[in-house]
Each structure stands twice: as C-alpha cells, then as structure tokens.
Design an enzyme around this catalytic site. Structure first.
Site, PDB file in Angstrom:
ATOM      1  N   ASP A  31     -51.186   1.583  18.156  1.00  0.00           N
ATOM      2  CA  ASP A  31     -52.577   1.435  17.746  1.00  0.00           C
ATOM      3  C   ASP A  31     -53.234   2.807  17.685  1.00  0.00           C
ATOM      4  O   ASP A  31     -53.324   3.495  18.697  1.00  0.00           O
ATOM      5  CB  ASP A  31     -53.305   0.536  18.757  1.00  0.00           C
ATOM      6  CG  ASP A  31     -54.706   0.173  18.286  1.00  0.00           C
ATOM      7  OD1 ASP A  31     -55.119   0.635  17.208  1.00  0.00           O
ATOM      8  OD2 ASP A  31     -55.393  -0.575  19.010  1.00  0.00           O
ATOM      9  N   ASP A  49     -56.907   3.620  10.077  1.00  0.00           N
ATOM     10  CA  ASP A  49     -56.493   2.777  11.190  1.00  0.00           C
ATOM     11  C   ASP A  49     -55.212   2.029  10.824  1.00  0.00           C
ATOM     12  O   ASP A  49     -55.190   1.308   9.828  1.00  0.00           O
ATOM     13  CB  ASP A  49     -57.621   1.780  11.522  1.00  0.00           C
ATOM     14  CG  ASP A  49     -57.251   0.854  12.667  1.00  0.00           C
ATOM     15  OD1 ASP A  49     -56.345   1.199  13.455  1.00  0.00           O
ATOM     16  OD2 ASP A  49     -57.868  -0.224  12.772  1.00  0.00           O
TER      17      ASP A  49
END
Ligand code: NAG
Ligand code: NAG
Ligand code: NAG
Ligand code: NAG
Length: 479
Positions: free
Chosen positions: A156, A357
C-alpha cells in the site's frame, strides 16, 4: 552514484528481456499513434497464471519481489476457494470507500483516522461488515521473524505501518490463507514499550494515538472501508529476499483485525511517514522503490527496493499536496485521448491536486476533466454499442459481437513536461464481454484530489524516489 555503476549490468538484462518480449502473446495486432487494435479476449484474465518473462534479479543495491493480484490465478489466495473473490460491483464499491477516505484525510488532515484507541478492545472501534476490502489489490510475499515465516502482504503506497495478524488473535482475526504469525515462536520479536518515543510517533503514521496494554505500545489503524487492525507494536526481522533482511523493523502485531484483506496476512506500508517500510530501510535503499503492476490478474509483476534501471523513465517532482502526509502527490497538467490533448483548463488540475496510489483501482478525475475525457472517448468509440453503467463507471460497451476492437489511446501529462501513455490494459474495467467499461470516474467535488489508480498503472514501471522527491514512469515494465 551506486545506481549508475550497475547500469551496465542492467543493460545486459534489459537486452535479454527485450529479446524475450518478441515472443510475447501478440495481444496487440496493430498499432498507430491514436489507437490500439486488440483482441477482445485479451481484455479478460486467464484461469491459468502466466509468469512475467522479466527476470527478478537481486543485488547489493536492490531486492525484487514478485507481485500478484490478490484474486487472480497467480495468487495462492485465489486457489483457496473458501476465500471468495469480490464481484466487479463489490470491487468498485470498496474502491469508492477508499477514495472517500483519501479525500477526507486530505481535507481534514488533523482529524484523519478517527477514533482514539486506548485498549485492545473490540468495542473501541465499531465492528463493521467484515466482508469489505479497502486496502489495495496487489500482493508480495515476505519473510517475518526467526525462523522466518512467509507472509503474503498487500502493498500500500498510501499507508505507512506494516502489520500482520498475530497469534493468539486475542480479540479477533479474519480468515487468512497462511498460518498466522506467532511472535512467541520467533527469537527476534520484541515489544515496544508505551514510554518509547517511537510509540508516540504512531499518531502521525496512523492518525490514531497509540494505546498501552501492560506497558506494551498498542497501535490502531482504521481503513476507509471500516476495516481495521489493532495490536501490539513491536520489532521483528523482515526478510525481503535471500540476500536482503532487516533486523528490528517496527511493525504491528495485530490482535484485533477485521475486514477480509482478501485472505492476505496484512499490509506492507510504503507511504512517506518515517514509520513506513520505505523510511525504515532508507539507509540501504535510499527511499527508492519501483513496481510494475501486471497486465492482468493472470500474470505477474514485481516490486523492487533500491536502484533500478531508470534509463527509459520520465520523472515528475512530488507535489506539495503530499508534504506531511503518507501520500505521493503529483502535479497533473493534462490528458490526451486518441492523440489529441483535451482542452481542460490548468486550474482544473491545480484546484484538485493529484496523487498516485497503487491501492485505488479506478483513476478519479476532477469533474470537468472527466467530462472532457468521457466525451472524447465516447465519440471515438461511437461505432461500438453502449450498454448500462457498472456502478461508478458510466461509459460501458457491449462488445459481444466483436473479436477485435480499436481503442483510443489515453495519455497523462505531468509537470516537467512528462507524458505517460496508459497501456491498453489500463483503459477498461469489467469481467464480462457484454459490459466493458471505461475505467475512469469523476470526483463529486472540484476540490477533491485527483487519484492515479492501479488500473491505469498496469504494465508501467513506476519509480518512487522519496529522497529526490520524484516519481517516474517507464512503459513496458513487466515484460
Ligand atoms: C545485478 O543486477 C543485474 C540486473 O539487474 C544483473 O545483471 C547482475 O548480474 C546483478 N549482479 C549481481 C552481483 O547479482
Ligand atoms: C508483548 O506484550 C504483550 C502485552 O503486554 C505480552 O502479552 C507479550 O507476552 C509480550 N511479548 C514479548 C515477547 O515480550
Ligand atoms: C449482435 O449482432 C446481432 C446480429 O447482427 C444483433 O442482433 C445484436 O443486436 C448484436 N448485439 C450487440 C450487443 O451489438
Ligand atoms: C466541496 O468541497 C469544499 C471544500 O472541502 C466544500 O466547502 C464544499 O461545500 C464542497 N462542495 C460540495 C458541492 O460538496
């Protein structure tokens, strides 16, 4: 620079992989400057895993791990039929929760995260439906502890703390594929004490102040979709590859974990806070990493820490939106469709700001930018029959009658004059030929941040350099 010394070796490696790529699937039949011609069957993953031809080499200066999609045929989690893969609609719903939480973290940085947690207690954070996944789609396998246990973690780039579910799962653990990590069986595990300054620094990394249980520091992280993990904050030996292991890496040993996290064992936090893995390994890797997300869930990509060959990469500086947050901010300046740059005022991008992201699926654009992209895309795709919307995706096609299609090329522009061509695998989303959708959505509010999501990053090698504060892109990264 060390990186430079290795460029020579990298060239050899590159030549080798180029040669291999000629024998590649031949998915793309024809190519021109404005569109891709592809077989519609190539839009869908296969039920068998096809490993990338890219050789994962490890060195003094870098460590490469294989990346797989958590629900694809290359993932061991996929082989466990008791861990159900979400539907397209579920994925998009979860994606929307993640985006909402990123938007709210940026608009209220002070109140990010939410609830105070002082004890490991299931009542402190409301237990939500445990079937949601909001934490990204791509998995790497690392070793934790002594002796080392293999764990599959979702990586992440928008969160910092690395954590895994730990025995004895004092309150609750969700179902995971691998055996849960047991700190009592590892000779290298230590607890962090409540009085340690590293314990207090959890507030900036997680948005939630630390708690204390029998003088052991307690961390808590809540994700956008209501998933959460709470547990002891400790240190452990983390093994990335056979040559690269790190002692005393700060990590969360989760005793109360809810959310499916796709059957993975937890999260590898690659954000910008000082507690992220990137910062904790900075002495060796200088905050440099890169990854390539595979073209489909039935192929593999990689995550490399340390220097990579950036010869073909184009870099753009990190933007100020990301200062003091976990996020990697980027200044978008434009979008092209079918070889034509869309007429979108620069203020549309500067008002919103942007970030990249790996955990958000669908790219989110400021409302006027999305409208312009959609109008142009629909026009160039007008020969194909449209069909109903799929959740947040409003430009869908029924391609049942087509074995090949021509897809307009899409490009992103960033500050520094950087143009990045999105791969043809980054244009559509949908697992049925009768409903294939343009994989972009508009934000609700013009001030909501633009997010460069994972579908559009597929097959690009994305370079993160947290020291030089820049992000770069090179095409054809996975093969
Ligand atoms: C370092 O990596 C390159 C390719 O990335 C490879 O060709 C070379 O053999 C590696 N060197 C060592 C010492 O492993
Ligand atoms: C870490 O702290 C917890 C809570 O105080 C305790 O139960 C556990 O035994 C400790 N582990 C080690 C290795 O000290
Ligand atoms: C596919 O072709 C058939 C026969 O021409 C036609 O009846 C049908 O409407 C077409 N379906 C779509 C989705 O275009
Ligand atoms: C858009 O966001 C701004 C700033 O967060 C807020 O003041 C405004 O009310 C929002 N507008 C809408 C339509 O939600």
């Amino acid at each position: 620079m060390k990186c430079f010394l290795y460029a020579h070796f990298l060239c050899l490696c590159l030549l080798f992989s180029l040669e291999k790529s000629y024998g590649f699937e031949g998915r793309e039949n024809a190519e021109n400057h404005h569109s891709h011609t592809i077989e519609t069957s190539s839009l869908f993953p296969s039920t068998s895993c096809k490993s990338s031809t890219k050789i994962l080499s490890n060195n003094d200066t870098k460590a490469s791990l294989k990346v797989v999609h958590k629900h694809g045929s290359c993932s061991t989690l996929y082989q466990d039929k008791t861990i159900a893969a979400p539907t397209d609609t579920e994925i998009l719903l979860q994606d929307q929760s993640r985006v909402k939480s990123i938007h709210s973290r940026l608009s209220n940085p002070k109140t990010s995260g939410g609830n105070d947690v002082t004890v490991i207690d299931s009542t402190t954070i409301p237990a939500k439906d445990g079937s949601v996944i909001g934490s990204g789609s791509y998995i790497v396998t690392v070793g934790l502890g002594t002796p080392q246990k293999e764990l599959s973690l979702i990586f992440d780039t928008a969160s910092d703390i690395t954590w895994t579910q730990c025995q004895p799962c004092a309150i609750s653990c969700y179902k995971q594929k691998e055996q849960k990590f047991d700190p009592s069986q590892s000779t290298s595990y230590t607890n962090i004490s409540c009085s340690s300054s590293i314990c207090s620094s959890l507030t900036s990394a997680t948005g939630t102040p630390p708690g204390c249980a029998s003088s052991t520091c307690v961390y808590a992280i809540q994700y956008g979709d209501g998933s959460f993990t709470i547990g002891f904050f400790g240190t452990e030996k983390l093994t990335l590859t056979s040559t690269d292991a790190f002692d005393n890496i700060y990590f969360g040993c989760g005793q109360n974990n809810q959310g499916l996290f796709g059957g993975s064992a937890g999260i590898l936090g690659l954000g910008r806070d000082k507690l992220s893995l990137v910062s904790q390994t900075a002495q060796k890797y200088n905050k440099i990493f890169s990854y390539c997300l595979p073209s489909s869930s039935s192929s593999t990509g990689f995550l490399t820490f340390g220097c990579s060959d950036t010869k073909n990469a184009k870099f753009t500086p990190l933007s100020t939106i990301s200062a003091g947050t976990s996020f990697y901010g980027l200044d978008f300046t434009g979008i092209s469709v079918g070889g034509t740059k869309l007429a979108i005022s620069a203020s549309v991008f500067s008002t919103a700001g942007g970030l990249i992201d790996a955990g958000t699926v669908i790219t989110r654009l400021p409302p006027p930018a999305y409208s312009a992209l959609r109008a142009s895309f629909r026009k160039l795709m007008s020969k194909y029959p449209r069909t109903k919307a799929l959740s947040i995706l409003d430009t869908c096609y029924d391609l049942s009658n087509y074995s090949t299609i021509s897809v307009p090329k899409i490009g992103f522009f960033f500050s520094g004059g950087v143009e990045v061509d999105i791969d043809v695998t980054g244009v559509f989303f949908g697992s049925s030929i009768s409903q294939v959708c343009l994989a972009f959505a508009g934000n609700k509010n013009a001030t909501d941040v633009l997010i460069f999501g994972s579908v559009q990053q597929k097959t690009l090698e994305v370079f993160y350099d947290g020291s030089a504060e820049k992000v770069g892109f090179a095409s054809g990264g996975c093969s």
